[in-house]
Motif scaffolding. Structure first.
Motif: not given
Length: 356
Positions: A165, A169, A176
């Motif tokens: 993640d 981003l 996301h």
């Protein structure tokens, strides 16, 4: 007086003096017509006894009278089986109730013996179960280690998700979390394969199996590598690719294997708890049942010996009557056979003199 004595007196020069008992026997003896050819006995003498007969025939009470019956039948054309059958029929009537009593008590003893045998078998089974249960040992397990391994595997999977993640981003500021979850699940695709090529030692690996095992984790790792190049150096991005790729390959398999081991170890742990509980409760329960069965066996043995004591008297009486019957039959047969052996040697007058 026996038949042999009568034959001796027949050829003796001295007159024979009969005793009062013998005269009574002669008076009670039916008069049989004598001829040179055939000597017969009235058929009324050999009629079988009916169950209603309560009076013992005189020739069964007096052995001399029975000898006379044997002589009469031996000197006639009658068969010994007729009189022997009458004797046996009379004693069968006398022993009928005794035989029923002996049979009834014997069946009761057999039933009690069967019950005792069943209870003793049950006692042996319970004793063996208690012995086996006492000798059973707790099974070793690695439940704490397995639990720690699951926690670490989950931590690695969660860390891998947040690492993905954070890497995407910049290029995917919106949604996301969802995209990272999708990449994570794609990389963990090999979880759904029941076999791991890295743990199969003796099986050959085809390119299709290799692609199925490594393809999706490799594609997800390359995607993360490409997305991280925009905000990180090539070396860091390559290190991220290498780290995420191997997390995809091994973290999921480690998690699933630990879950499988957790199921096995938890089953062993519950079995150990059940074993400890059974050693306390079941052994005591079995011991109480064994004590109860032993008390019941003792009671049934006391009842059995009471029946055995009650059986002694009718058995003794039945034995006495049977021995008496066989003695009378043998006595009659001996006189009958002796008289039959002399019948052809004697004249009609001599036979008549013997029967007087």
């Amino acid at each position: 007086m026996s038949f042999f004595d009568r034959v001796k007196n027949l050829f003796s020069s001295k007159p024979t003096v009969s005793s009062p008992d013998e005269e009574a026997i002669v008076l009670n003896t039916p008069q049989v017509p004598i001829s040179q050819e055939v000597i017969t006995v009235p058929t009324s003498e050999v009629q079988p006894f009916s169950p209603e007969m309560d009076i013992i025939p005189f020739w069964l009470e007096n052995e001399d009278a029975l000898r006379d019956e044997g002589v009469i039948f031996g000197l006639s054309e009658s068969k010994a089986e007729e009189k022997i059958g009458a004797i046996r029929n009379y004693f069968a009537h006398q022993t009928a109730e005794l035989e029923k009593t002996v049979e009834y008590h014997s069946e009761k003893i057999g039933e009690i013996n069967l019950l005792i045998e069943q209870k003793e078998t049950r006692i042996n089974e319970l004793t063996e179960k208690a012995r086996v249960l006492e000798n059973r040992e707790r099974t070793d397990h690695q439940l704490p280690r397995t639990f720690i391994g699951i926690v670490l595997s989950l931590a690695m999977c969660i860390g891998n998700y947040y690492l993905i993640d954070e890497s995407i981003l910049t290029n995917f500021p919106q949604n996301h979390y969802v995209i990272a979850l999708g990449i994570f699940l794609a990389g963990m695709f090999n979880l759904f394969n029941p076999k791991s090529l890295f743990h199969e030692k003796d099986s050959s690996i085809s390119w299709r199996q290799l692609l199925e095992e490594v393809g999706m984790p490799l594609a997800a790792s390359v995607f993360v590598f490409v997305q991280s190049l925009d905000n990180q150096s090539f070396l860091r991005s390559f290190a991220l690719f290498f780290f995420v790729f191997f997390l995809f390959l091994f973290a999921g398999k480690l998690l699933l294997s630990n879950l499988t081991v957790l199921k096995t170890d938890s089953g062993i742990w519950f079995d150990n708890l059940r074993l400890q509980k059974d050693k306390i409760n079941k052994v005591q329960e079995w011991e109480d049942e064994i004590t109860k069965l032993k008390l019941e066996i003792d009671e049934q043995r006391v009842e059995k010996w009471k029946i055995v004591d009650a059986l002694k008297l009718p058995e003794a009486e039945l034995k006495r009557l049977n021995e008496r019957r066989e003695m009378l039959v043998k006595l009659f047969e001996s006189e009958f056979n002796l008289a039959r052996s002399y019948r052809e040697k004697l004249t009609g007058k001599q036979i008549q003199d013997i029967l007087k």
